[in-house]
Design a protein around this motif. Sequence first.
Motif, PDB file in Angstrom:
ATOM      1  N   ALA A 125      12.745   8.703  12.061  1.00 31.00           N
ATOM      2  CA  ALA A 125      13.457   9.475  10.796  1.00 31.00           C
ATOM      3  C   ALA A 125      12.490  10.286   9.960  1.00 31.00           C
ATOM      4  O   ALA A 125      13.661  11.281  10.465  1.00 31.00           O
ATOM      5  CB  ALA A 125      14.450   8.204  10.126  1.00 31.00           C
ATOM      6  N   GLN A 126      11.114  10.374  10.177  1.00 29.32           N
ATOM      7  CA  GLN A 126      10.637  11.885   9.478  1.00 29.32           C
ATOM      8  C   GLN A 126      10.524  12.629  10.800  1.00 29.32           C
ATOM      9  O   GLN A 126      11.025  12.725  11.510  1.00 29.32           O
ATOM     10  CB  GLN A 126       9.450  11.021   9.436  1.00 29.32           C
ATOM     11  N   PRO A 127      11.571  13.535  10.099  1.00 28.36           N
ATOM     12  CA  PRO A 127      11.639  15.321  11.098  1.00 28.36           C
ATOM     13  C   PRO A 127      10.219  15.561  11.396  1.00 28.36           C
ATOM     14  O   PRO A 127       8.994  15.455  11.176  1.00 28.36           O
ATOM     15  CB  PRO A 127      12.019  16.460  10.469  1.00 28.36           C
ATOM     16  N   ALA A 128      10.101  16.211  12.682  1.00 33.84           N
ATOM     17  CA  ALA A 128       8.558  16.502  13.042  1.00 33.84           C
ATOM     18  C   ALA A 128       7.919  18.078  12.390  1.00 33.84           C
ATOM     19  O   ALA A 128       9.124  18.550  12.321  1.00 33.84           O
ATOM     20  CB  ALA A 128       8.181  16.789  14.094  1.00 33.84           C
ATOM     21  N   GLY A 129       6.995  17.405  12.201  1.00 30.67           N
ATOM     22  CA  GLY A 129       5.976  18.707  11.384  1.00 30.67           C
ATOM     23  C   GLY A 129       6.230  18.708  10.457  1.00 30.67           C
ATOM     24  O   GLY A 129       6.064  19.993   9.463  1.00 30.67           O
ATOM     25  N   THR A 130       6.692  17.675   9.285  1.00 34.69           N
ATOM     26  CA  THR A 130       6.999  16.821   8.091  1.00 34.69           C
ATOM     27  C   THR A 130       6.651  15.790   8.005  1.00 34.69           C
ATOM     28  O   THR A 130       5.849  14.861   8.217  1.00 34.69           O
ATOM     29  CB  THR A 130       8.840  17.043   7.587  1.00 34.69           C
ATOM     30  N   LEU A 131       6.129  15.687   6.599  1.00 31.97           N
ATOM     31  CA  LEU A 131       5.347  14.677   6.167  1.00 31.97           C
ATOM     32  C   LEU A 131       6.310  14.174   4.719  1.00 31.97           C
ATOM     33  O   LEU A 131       6.656  15.147   3.402  1.00 31.97           O
ATOM     34  CB  LEU A 131       4.117  14.645   5.573  1.00 31.97           C
ATOM     35  N   ARG A 132       6.420  13.088   4.033  1.00 31.00           N
ATOM     36  CA  ARG A 132       6.928  12.661   2.854  1.00 31.00           C
ATOM     37  C   ARG A 132       6.039  11.076   2.057  1.00 31.00           C
ATOM     38  O   ARG A 132       5.424  10.581   3.273  1.00 31.00           O
ATOM     39  CB  ARG A 132       8.204  11.905   3.768  1.00 31.00           C
ATOM     40  N   VAL A 133       5.205  11.747   1.364  1.00 33.54           N
ATOM     41  CA  VAL A 133       4.867  10.712   0.703  1.00 33.54           C
ATOM     42  C   VAL A 133       5.658  10.079  -1.099  1.00 33.54           C
ATOM     43  O   VAL A 133       6.467  10.830  -0.983  1.00 33.54           O
ATOM     44  CB  VAL A 133       3.864  12.256   0.161  1.00 33.54           C
ATOM     45  N   PRO A 134       5.145   8.907  -1.023  1.00 35.16           N
ATOM     46  CA  PRO A 134       5.567   8.231  -1.836  1.00 35.16           C
ATOM     47  C   PRO A 134       5.526   9.082  -3.832  1.00 35.16           C
ATOM     48  O   PRO A 134       3.798   9.252  -4.176  1.00 35.16           O
ATOM     49  CB  PRO A 134       5.363   6.835  -2.208  1.00 35.16           C
ATOM     50  N   GLU A 176       0.897  -1.033   0.026  1.00 38.08           N
ATOM     51  CA  GLU A 176      -0.133  -0.150   0.339  1.00 38.08           C
ATOM     52  C   GLU A 176       1.078   1.074  -0.286  1.00 38.08           C
ATOM     53  O   GLU A 176       2.294   1.132   0.404  1.00 38.08           O
ATOM     54  CB  GLU A 176      -0.495  -0.719   0.950  1.00 38.08           C
ATOM     55  N   PRO A 177       0.563   2.368  -0.566  1.00 38.93           N
ATOM     56  CA  PRO A 177       1.051   4.078  -0.646  1.00 38.93           C
ATOM     57  C   PRO A 177       0.793   4.568   1.091  1.00 38.93           C
ATOM     58  O   PRO A 177       0.454   4.707   1.593  1.00 38.93           O
ATOM     59  CB  PRO A 177       0.296   4.622  -1.420  1.00 38.93           C
ATOM     60  N   CYS A 178       2.070   4.716   1.595  1.00 39.43           N
ATOM     61  CA  CYS A 178       2.336   4.488   2.645  1.00 39.43           C
ATOM     62  C   CYS A 178       3.100   6.034   3.172  1.00 39.43           C
ATOM     63  O   CYS A 178       3.878   6.732   1.704  1.00 39.43           O
ATOM     64  CB  CYS A 178       3.080   4.113   3.889  1.00 39.43           C
ATOM     65  N   ALA A 179       2.772   7.002   3.571  1.00 40.41           N
ATOM     66  CA  ALA A 179       2.941   8.606   3.771  1.00 40.41           C
ATOM     67  C   ALA A 179       3.787   8.311   5.558  1.00 40.41           C
ATOM     68  O   ALA A 179       3.590   7.586   6.687  1.00 40.41           O
ATOM     69  CB  ALA A 179       1.673   9.414   4.576  1.00 40.41           C
ATOM     70  N   LEU A 180       5.370   8.829   5.705  1.00 40.76           N
ATOM     71  CA  LEU A 180       6.021   8.874   6.663  1.00 40.76           C
ATOM     72  C   LEU A 180       5.819   9.806   7.470  1.00 40.76           C
ATOM     73  O   LEU A 180       5.387  11.230   7.266  1.00 40.76           O
ATOM     74  CB  LEU A 180       7.094   8.200   6.035  1.00 40.76           C
ATOM     75  N   VAL A 181       5.297   9.433   8.141  1.00 45.84           N
ATOM     76  CA  VAL A 181       4.854  10.442   9.753  1.00 45.84           C
ATOM     77  C   VAL A 181       5.285  10.203  10.852  1.00 45.84           C
ATOM     78  O   VAL A 181       5.381   9.138  11.601  1.00 45.84           O
ATOM     79  CB  VAL A 181       3.350  10.243  10.320  1.00 45.84           C
ATOM     80  N   ASN A 182       5.926  11.723  11.563  1.00 43.38           N
ATOM     81  CA  ASN A 182       6.641  11.579  12.948  1.00 43.38           C
ATOM     82  C   ASN A 182       6.053  10.565  13.824  1.00 43.38           C
ATOM     83  O   ASN A 182       4.605  11.247  14.298  1.00 43.38           O
ATOM     84  CB  ASN A 182       7.214  12.859  13.212  1.00 43.38           C
ATOM     85  N   PRO A 183       6.269   9.937  14.573  1.00 44.08           N
ATOM     86  CA  PRO A 183       5.404   9.017  16.124  1.00 44.08           C
ATOM     87  C   PRO A 183       4.356  10.355  16.617  1.00 44.08           C
ATOM     88  O   PRO A 183       3.468  10.357  17.172  1.00 44.08           O
ATOM     89  CB  PRO A 183       6.140   7.974  16.742  1.00 44.08           C
ATOM     90  N   ALA A 184       5.304  11.667  16.595  1.00 46.67           N
ATOM     91  CA  ALA A 184       4.642  12.140  17.816  1.00 46.67           C
ATOM     92  C   ALA A 184       3.973  12.927  16.880  1.00 46.67           C
ATOM     93  O   ALA A 184       2.181  13.422  17.827  1.00 46.67           O
ATOM     94  CB  ALA A 184       5.386  13.636  18.059  1.00 46.67           C
ATOM     95  N   ASP A 185       4.086  13.702  15.882  1.00 43.96           N
ATOM     96  CA  ASP A 185       2.777  13.563  15.042  1.00 43.96           C
ATOM     97  C   ASP A 185       1.948  12.873  14.917  1.00 43.96           C
ATOM     98  O   ASP A 185       0.817  13.178  14.795  1.00 43.96           O
ATOM     99  CB  ASP A 185       2.942  14.226  13.781  1.00 43.96           C
ATOM    100  N   VAL A 186       1.653  11.013  14.516  1.00 45.59           N
ATOM    101  CA  VAL A 186       0.908  10.373  14.282  1.00 45.59           C
ATOM    102  C   VAL A 186       0.203  10.736  16.315  1.00 45.59           C
ATOM    103  O   VAL A 186      -1.403  10.327  15.520  1.00 45.59           O
ATOM    104  CB  VAL A 186       1.627   8.857  14.333  1.00 45.59           C
ATOM    105  N   ALA A 187       0.479  11.198  16.445  1.00 49.51           N
ATOM    106  CA  ALA A 187      -0.682  10.669  18.032  1.00 49.51           C
ATOM    107  C   ALA A 187      -1.434  12.089  18.423  1.00 49.51           C
ATOM    108  O   ALA A 187      -2.609  11.796  18.992  1.00 49.51           O
ATOM    109  CB  ALA A 187       0.836  10.504  19.631  1.00 49.51           C
ATOM    110  N   ARG A 188      -0.065  12.922  17.710  1.00 52.82           N
ATOM    111  CA  ARG A 188      -1.314  14.272  17.967  1.00 52.82           C
ATOM    112  C   ARG A 188      -2.225  14.857  17.373  1.00 52.82           C
ATOM    113  O   ARG A 188      -3.257  14.803  17.237  1.00 52.82           O
ATOM    114  CB  ARG A 188       0.471  15.672  17.476  1.00 52.82           C
ATOM    115  N   GLU A 189      -2.233  14.030  16.104  1.00 45.74           N
ATOM    116  CA  GLU A 189      -2.838  13.529  14.787  1.00 45.74           C
ATOM    117  C   GLU A 189      -4.016  12.436  15.078  1.00 45.74           C
ATOM    118  O   GLU A 189      -5.660  12.623  14.577  1.00 45.74           O
ATOM    119  CB  GLU A 189      -2.385  13.566  13.574  1.00 45.74           C
ATOM    120  N   GLY A 190      -4.569  12.020  16.125  1.00 44.86           N
ATOM    121  CA  GLY A 190      -4.933  10.957  16.512  1.00 44.86           C
ATOM    122  C   GLY A 190      -4.927   9.703  15.041  1.00 44.86           C
ATOM    123  O   GLY A 190      -5.992   9.011  15.175  1.00 44.86           O
TER     124      GLY A 190
END
Length: 753
Positions: free
Chosen positions: A688-697, A649-663
């Motif tokens: 590895a993904q900096p907080a406050g950023t998203l990386r998309v495939p 599946e296509p995945c967005a890489l998200v910092n774990p802190a942002d994952v938690a913050r966004e619910g």
Amino acid sequence: MREKLCTCVFCDGGCALRVADEDGQLRARPADPGFPALCSKAHLIDEYRLHPDRITHPLRRVGERGSGRWERVSWEVALDEIAVKLRQVIDTWGPEALAVSEMPLNHGFGGITRRLMNGLGSPNYITALQLCMGNTAQVHRAVYGGFTLANWDVADCVVYFGQDRSPEKWPAEHLRLRAALGRGAKLVVVDPRETDTARLADFHLRIRYGTDAALVLAWIHVIIAEGLFDERFVEEQCEGFAVLADRVRPWTPERAADVCGVDAALIRETARVYASARAAVIPWGATADMQVNSTALIQAQCILRAICGFVGVSETLPALAHGGVTNSELAAFELISPGQRAKQLGADAHPLLTFAASARYAGVRERLGVPYEPDLMAMSCAADAASVFRAMCTGDPYPVRAFISAANNTVMSYANQQGIVEALLAQELVVVFEHWMTPTAQLADYVLPGDMWAERDVLGKPFDVAPVLTASSALRVPAGECRSWYFVVSELARRLGAGALFPWRDERELYDWRLAPLGLTFAELEERGSCPNGTLPARGGFATPTGKVELASSVLRDLGFDPLPNYAEPRDLGAEAAEAAAPASESAAAAGDRAADDAFADEAAAAAPEVGQRAGRLYPYVIFAGLREAANYNTNLRQMPSLRAREPEPCALVNPADVAREGLAAGAWCAVETAHGRVELMVRPDEAQPAGTLRVPHGWWKPERAPGLAGGLSAANLHGDGLLFPDDAWNVDAAQGLPNLRGGIRARILPLG
């Protein structure tokens, strides 16, 4: 079948293979046993070529474009009808009404598409190389006159911008990097992410996305201020050093630290490490190719190599090929008139990759005795892609009514995917040369089945970058009725009254003609694998207008641009406009509890101090496109079960802190939105993904999903990263017309379901 030499094109790494038939199965191994550059994809030759979904017969559309309904026709019928419709378009609107997008690497032929277009009079050729290496070559040319290549054999310092090499991603370069590190070479990695390659580094600069140019300007500042440059090389071989010194004087490490988000002492130290090396290299990487500051960054890298004296030492500058017929000579640019060249779309606004820039080297060619117009990496004489798509949609500045996509999934290969779909729907004729029913093929009138790399003989490289010729041998006959791109081009030329341009019976006869000046046949080259293609005498030094390394580029100046590199903070005008237009309640709702979360505000400001303040809370994340997954190649290979199992599946890489913050939750589906568009991706927490950023495939579609517009082009209109990024003038590198995909564009992430 005896063992044959060939070049794998399951990715753009181009690994050399030896392939043999073992009990009816093709088995691949490295061409050089002592250099085992081979990834897992190379073992899938039979799985790929015999895949049940592969298109193996010409198809003609039935019903409305994008309806997903097709009928099988013969090659004769398909080519006859295409030629009639092309002739109607050309006679009605002029030859400039034909545009072609291709990827020469994928079909194995350089020069022949341009030969037909030049003969017909169309200047509107585009390729995704505009976003990947082809554009880099043109900036190198503006500084050196050619494209420099890292000499790994001598490298004692390697500087990587964003690359992450592994046995599965460019394995040959991974081996060269490991060998250099084994000899004691220093590794400097510039990358916001802590990648596997970054973990090998002596120095890792985790800069803010899109600020690379500011970092390199500071490195140049340190090297000049501390006298670390190669004075003799600068004095004898370079032009513009004094104005360069003035330009970088304000770019202190402290200023760059504020922009890039890294320590000033680390900037100063790494500048010294690079300058004090005996043989430093900055290998090419696509990170520099997709930024709004792309020209400035690539130019600054070129300057760095030059002032430290590495050009001609560890950074090889190949001479122009001379002897065997080059792709550029085969293209026969002399066939297209000045009047038709002047119609090239985008040349007025974004000229660096167009005929307008090529004309600036006419005196260089005369001085060096170059008997042809060089087309470096197939991007020295190309139209601007966004301008072509805009003309296809609007007819401005003139109509483009026929479009051919050759071995590239055009819909998903550029920014503004929505606009490309609209452009194809507006055409009178769309022809696609492909292996699969890709999203682009789903919008065609005719889909022509192409051979794949193991089914064709290739005289490489398919674009001119160094004076060498290579041979890759066919391992099998093409499946079904699949044919080569040479067959298609030559047959269309014959039907359009331009058959005299292609007098060769087949590609092997063409290759023999190209090799004849070297006293070789293609069969002989197959035995060798490769041969040099001669060099032109280095009269006048570098192949620039001044004959020197141009630290201040006369080509850029003459085209109306700053001749020196600089850094401009990227802006997302779309996000700014949306923020300004959104009611305060909507902005707060979009941000949720973040509106009162001072800690998050501090993090966002630290991650993107200027852009973050302008974009506000509606789009709080910086987004970075182009994640290269090892299990595929751009938009291809998702049909392969063994590879798809690795990246289902296509995945967005998200910092774990942002994952938690966004619910959010790992493995849950989310929507990633910019002011331009929206995609749906699976959440993948990534430290590895900096907080406050998203990386998309990059390039995700699902071949198993329903084709046609009703099916969202097999989910391309649901997952394609090109949906998120505009190609508006404010979001492109002005000189190149290249869209900014890496730093400065803002996004938000929302849970689904």
